[in-house]
Design a protein around this motif. Sequence first.
Motif, PDB file in Angstrom:
ATOM      1  N   LEU A   1       0.818  -1.217   0.000  1.00  0.00           N
ATOM      2  CA  LEU A   1       0.000   0.000   0.000  1.00  0.00           C
ATOM      3  C   LEU A   1       0.851   1.266   0.000  1.00  0.00           C
ATOM      4  CD1 LEU A   1      -2.724  -1.078   2.597  1.00  0.00           C
ATOM      5  CD2 LEU A   1      -2.941  -0.959   0.099  1.00  0.00           C
ATOM      6  N   GLN A   2       2.109   1.146   0.418  1.00  0.00           N
ATOM      7  CA  GLN A   2       3.004   2.312   0.432  1.00  0.00           C
ATOM      8  C   GLN A   2       3.830   2.442  -0.856  1.00  0.00           C
ATOM      9  OE1 GLN A   2       2.650   0.525   3.654  1.00  0.00           O
ATOM     10  NE2 GLN A   2       1.130   2.177   3.729  1.00  0.00           N
ATOM     11  N   ALA A   3       3.639   1.530  -1.787  1.00  0.00           N
ATOM     12  CA  ALA A   3       4.466   1.527  -2.999  1.00  0.00           C
ATOM     13  C   ALA A   3       4.052   2.634  -3.961  1.00  0.00           C
ATOM     14  CB  ALA A   3       4.353   0.183  -3.700  1.00  0.00           C
ATOM     15  N   ASN A   4       5.019   3.102  -4.732  1.00  0.00           N
ATOM     16  CA  ASN A   4       4.746   3.980  -5.872  1.00  0.00           C
ATOM     17  C   ASN A   4       4.479   3.073  -7.075  1.00  0.00           C
ATOM     18  OD1 ASN A   4       4.875   5.624  -8.129  1.00  0.00           O
ATOM     19  ND2 ASN A   4       6.487   6.928  -7.289  1.00  0.00           N
ATOM     20  N   PRO A   5       3.282   3.085  -7.657  1.00  0.00           N
ATOM     21  CA  PRO A   5       2.988   2.200  -8.787  1.00  0.00           C
ATOM     22  C   PRO A   5       3.967   2.328  -9.941  1.00  0.00           C
ATOM     23  CG  PRO A   5       0.966   3.166  -7.945  1.00  0.00           C
ATOM     24  CD  PRO A   5       2.100   3.867  -7.245  1.00  0.00           C
ATOM     25  N   ALA A   6       4.533   3.514 -10.125  1.00  0.00           N
ATOM     26  CA  ALA A   6       5.520   3.684 -11.192  1.00  0.00           C
ATOM     27  C   ALA A   6       6.781   2.872 -10.901  1.00  0.00           C
ATOM     28  CB  ALA A   6       5.868   5.165 -11.354  1.00  0.00           C
ATOM     29  N   ASP A   7       7.167   2.806  -9.638  1.00  0.00           N
ATOM     30  CA  ASP A   7       8.333   1.991  -9.277  1.00  0.00           C
ATOM     31  C   ASP A   7       8.056   0.505  -9.512  1.00  0.00           C
ATOM     32  OD1 ASP A   7       9.643   4.296  -8.515  1.00  0.00           O
ATOM     33  OD2 ASP A   7       9.183   4.060  -6.373  1.00  0.00           O
ATOM     34  N   ALA A   8       6.838   0.083  -9.198  1.00  0.00           N
ATOM     35  CA  ALA A   8       6.476  -1.313  -9.451  1.00  0.00           C
ATOM     36  C   ALA A   8       6.505  -1.619 -10.941  1.00  0.00           C
ATOM     37  CB  ALA A   8       5.099  -1.613  -8.873  1.00  0.00           C
ATOM     38  N   ALA A   9       6.034  -0.680 -11.743  1.00  0.00           N
ATOM     39  CA  ALA A   9       6.055  -0.873 -13.193  1.00  0.00           C
ATOM     40  C   ALA A   9       7.485  -0.954 -13.715  1.00  0.00           C
ATOM     41  CB  ALA A   9       5.303   0.261 -13.882  1.00  0.00           C
ATOM     42  N   ASP A  10       8.349  -0.079 -13.219  1.00  0.00           N
ATOM     43  CA  ASP A  10       9.750  -0.107 -13.646  1.00  0.00           C
ATOM     44  C   ASP A  10      10.394  -1.445 -13.285  1.00  0.00           C
ATOM     45  OD1 ASP A  10       9.553   2.441 -14.644  1.00  0.00           O
ATOM     46  OD2 ASP A  10      10.439   3.409 -12.878  1.00  0.00           O
ATOM     47  N   LEU A  11      10.125  -1.923 -12.081  1.00  0.00           N
ATOM     48  CA  LEU A  11      10.693  -3.196 -11.649  1.00  0.00           C
ATOM     49  C   LEU A  11      10.189  -4.334 -12.527  1.00  0.00           C
ATOM     50  CD1 LEU A  11      12.234  -5.031  -9.677  1.00  0.00           C
ATOM     51  CD2 LEU A  11      10.214  -4.997  -8.192  1.00  0.00           C
ATOM     52  N   ALA A  12       8.893  -4.386 -12.744  1.00  0.00           N
ATOM     53  CA  ALA A  12       8.315  -5.468 -13.536  1.00  0.00           C
ATOM     54  C   ALA A  12       8.859  -5.463 -14.962  1.00  0.00           C
ATOM     55  CB  ALA A  12       6.796  -5.354 -13.543  1.00  0.00           C
ATOM     56  N   GLN A  13       8.977  -4.289 -15.550  1.00  0.00           N
ATOM     57  CA  GLN A  13       9.468  -4.185 -16.926  1.00  0.00           C
ATOM     58  C   GLN A  13      10.951  -4.516 -17.027  1.00  0.00           C
ATOM     59  OE1 GLN A  13       8.343  -0.227 -18.250  1.00  0.00           O
ATOM     60  NE2 GLN A  13       6.185  -0.581 -17.710  1.00  0.00           N
ATOM     61  N   SER A  14      11.677  -4.368 -15.937  1.00  0.00           N
ATOM     62  CA  SER A  14      13.119  -4.654 -15.957  1.00  0.00           C
ATOM     63  C   SER A  14      13.410  -6.151 -15.916  1.00  0.00           C
ATOM     64  CB  SER A  14      13.808  -3.969 -14.781  1.00  0.00           C
ATOM     65  OG  SER A  14      13.495  -4.605 -13.548  1.00  0.00           O
ATOM     66  N   ILE A  15      12.438  -6.956 -15.502  1.00  0.00           N
ATOM     67  CA  ILE A  15      12.704  -8.391 -15.357  1.00  0.00           C
ATOM     68  C   ILE A  15      11.908  -9.248 -16.328  1.00  0.00           C
ATOM     69  CG2 ILE A  15      13.331  -8.156 -12.928  1.00  0.00           C
ATOM     70  CD1 ILE A  15      10.587  -9.215 -12.159  1.00  0.00           C
ATOM     71  N   SER A  16      10.937  -8.643 -17.061  1.00  0.00           N
ATOM     72  CA  SER A  16      10.116  -9.446 -17.960  1.00  0.00           C
ATOM     73  C   SER A  16       9.384  -8.552 -18.942  1.00  0.00           C
ATOM     74  CB  SER A  16       9.089 -10.263 -17.150  1.00  0.00           C
ATOM     75  OG  SER A  16       8.186 -10.937 -17.989  1.00  0.00           O
ATOM     76  N   ASP A  17       8.990  -9.132 -20.075  1.00  0.00           N
ATOM     77  CA  ASP A  17       8.167  -8.403 -21.037  1.00  0.00           C
ATOM     78  C   ASP A  17       6.696  -8.784 -20.924  1.00  0.00           C
ATOM     79  OD1 ASP A  17       8.277 -10.950 -22.067  1.00  0.00           O
ATOM     80  OD2 ASP A  17       8.945 -10.360 -24.074  1.00  0.00           O
ATOM     81  N   TRP A  18       6.284  -9.290 -19.766  1.00  0.00           N
ATOM     82  CA  TRP A  18       4.886  -9.597 -19.507  1.00  0.00           C
ATOM     83  C   TRP A  18       4.077  -8.318 -19.703  1.00  0.00           C
ATOM     84  CZ3 TRP A  18       1.990 -13.676 -19.394  1.00  0.00           C
ATOM     85  CH2 TRP A  18       0.756 -13.700 -18.724  1.00  0.00           C
ATOM     86  N   PRO A  19       2.978  -8.367 -20.464  1.00  0.00           N
ATOM     87  CA  PRO A  19       2.297  -7.127 -20.855  1.00  0.00           C
ATOM     88  C   PRO A  19       1.645  -6.359 -19.707  1.00  0.00           C
ATOM     89  CG  PRO A  19       1.079  -9.075 -21.615  1.00  0.00           C
ATOM     90  CD  PRO A  19       2.410  -9.556 -21.136  1.00  0.00           C
ATOM     91  N   LYS A  20       1.220  -7.031 -18.655  1.00  0.00           N
ATOM     92  CA  LYS A  20       0.565  -6.326 -17.552  1.00  0.00           C
ATOM     93  C   LYS A  20       1.628  -5.749 -16.619  1.00  0.00           C
ATOM     94  CE  LYS A  20      -3.684  -9.079 -17.557  1.00  0.00           C
ATOM     95  NZ  LYS A  20      -4.598  -9.929 -16.744  1.00  0.00           N
ATOM     96  N   ALA A  21       2.176  -4.621 -17.008  1.00  0.00           N
ATOM     97  CA  ALA A  21       3.278  -4.055 -16.222  1.00  0.00           C
ATOM     98  C   ALA A  21       3.308  -2.534 -16.292  1.00  0.00           C
ATOM     99  CB  ALA A  21       4.614  -4.620 -16.699  1.00  0.00           C
ATOM    100  N   SER A  22       2.156  -1.910 -16.487  1.00  0.00           N
ATOM    101  CA  SER A  22       2.114  -0.459 -16.587  1.00  0.00           C
ATOM    102  C   SER A  22       1.868   0.174 -15.221  1.00  0.00           C
ATOM    103  CB  SER A  22       1.001  -0.026 -17.543  1.00  0.00           C
ATOM    104  OG  SER A  22      -0.270  -0.338 -16.988  1.00  0.00           O
ATOM    105  N   THR A  23       2.159   1.469 -15.123  1.00  0.00           N
ATOM    106  CA  THR A  23       1.871   2.203 -13.896  1.00  0.00           C
ATOM    107  C   THR A  23       0.388   2.167 -13.591  1.00  0.00           C
ATOM    108  OG1 THR A  23       3.777   3.664 -14.236  1.00  0.00           O
ATOM    109  CG2 THR A  23       2.025   4.448 -12.765  1.00  0.00           C
ATOM    110  N   THR A  24      -0.426   2.314 -14.631  1.00  0.00           N
ATOM    111  CA  THR A  24      -1.879   2.297 -14.445  1.00  0.00           C
ATOM    112  C   THR A  24      -2.345   0.955 -13.888  1.00  0.00           C
ATOM    113  OG1 THR A  24      -2.165   3.861 -16.271  1.00  0.00           O
ATOM    114  CG2 THR A  24      -4.098   2.574 -15.611  1.00  0.00           C
ATOM    115  N   TYR A  25      -1.776  -0.114 -14.406  1.00  0.00           N
ATOM    116  CA  TYR A  25      -2.167  -1.452 -13.941  1.00  0.00           C
ATOM    117  C   TYR A  25      -1.855  -1.624 -12.455  1.00  0.00           C
ATOM    118  CZ  TYR A  25      -2.061  -6.511 -13.274  1.00  0.00           C
ATOM    119  OH  TYR A  25      -2.259  -7.771 -12.787  1.00  0.00           O
TER     120      TYR A  25
END
Length: 499
Positions: free
Chosen positions: A51-75
């Motif tokens: 709940l304290q995460a910045n969604p943009a940081d989560a998106a950056d992390l997800a995109q750095s380790i995989s090309d799985w499509p569900k990895a946007s800040t909005t998601y």
Amino acid sequence: MRAVENALEIRIPENARLIRNIIEAALYIQDHVVHFYHLHALDWVDIVSALQANPADAADLAQSISDWPKASTTYFAGVQNRLQRFVEAGQLGLFANAYWGHPAYKLPPAANLMAVAHYLEALEWQKEMIKIHALLGGKNPHPQTYLVGGMAVPVDPNSQSAINAHTIARLKHWAAQGREFVAKVYIPDLLAIASFYKEWAGWGGGLGNYLAYGDFPQNTSGDPGVLWLPRGVIFNKQIGTAPQALDQREIKEYVTHSWFRYDDGDGVAKHPWDGQTQPNYTGPQPPYEFLDTDGKYSWLKSPRYQDTPMEVGPLSRMLIAYAAGHRRVQELVHYVLDTLGVGPEALFSTLGRTAARGIETLVVAEQLEGWIDELAANMGRGDLAVFNGERWDPRTWPQEAVGWGTTEAPRGALGHWVRIKNGRIENYQAVVPTTWNASPRDARGQRGAYEAALIDTPVADPEHPVEILRTVHSFDPCMACAVHVVNANGREITRIQVR
């Protein structure tokens, strides 16, 4: 089925072999993903921290380790809002009873949010993956189409009620979905989370002895040398040489510390063909305040191989496959070790056990489509047989016969032993994975795999021992194997008679 087929020398058709392999492979993939996200990940992932995460940081992390499509800040913002609504409504459900905020949690908020998102995705994904079982087995768990001699699901390209070209296409679709999720979500998440917990490469190793029956036959001969996942035994972490051949006659069970009894004394060990399952509950009585671990303290027997406790499960299978020269397993083991920057000794640990499950899932997911293709090729050649009924009539059976059959369930080595006399089952014993791993001490005082793995585990807060959960959950326990219901007064509740 395999135990009776072995006793009666029944050889199943090729299509039955393939259908069994496909059903089992689908179970591995679904079960291991469910275990990682829904039964084990929350030992490492702090839900509330997300709940304290910045969604943009989560998106950056997800995109750095995989090309799985569900990895946007909005998601990820949407997932976070969904989680926030659960919290505000007091509807945490499965997330309610945990050790959130525990000092042993080390993931940053962005990684926690990514893991929560994939936890929810895995809930939806697994419903699709397990449709393979519904189609070929009728249901999950406990598919209903297995028969002694083959399978009860028909193969006929000209029938809408059988496995046909449309069925093959659906199976390949679900298999491809499974492989993609494992490769692009499960494995990247596993490595990302493990990178924050590399100290766990030194804890939870336990016995160092590993046993696997092997599975996924490559033909119907019954020769253990043609199993896609090999059979064998490893003692003292020796993976630099080929595993030892397994001799099922060396498997015996103690009941010294189990709530069972043997007619000739509880200090002896019995091979399953001679096994007895006679309850002898001596445990705590109401109000159940004290368990005497110096005496009997478990509903599990204590299986031993050459009088030695063994670990079974994905780690055992992957170590034995590695030592036996399984090329793809070796490639993935090296990839995981190199990615995490740890040495091979890390395999013998809680971290190694969890990583091995992921490695196995990917290996099996990559292989599944090949078995579906083999089934389709058989259909194309007009080979439609799924059942061998030559020995179906008990009048053709020998007066006495013994058989043993094995499989590798997701949790580990599963063996059944049967003794047949006068056309009936005289004795039937099963030694299941959790019996191996969670077994109590034997007559020599040797601990089972769980007990041995917990020794020297550091615990930050004894009232909230998440560290203990991490190691025990890494084995994927089956509580149904270890918990029994008995009538306190010894009254017989029901009797089933074979006529």
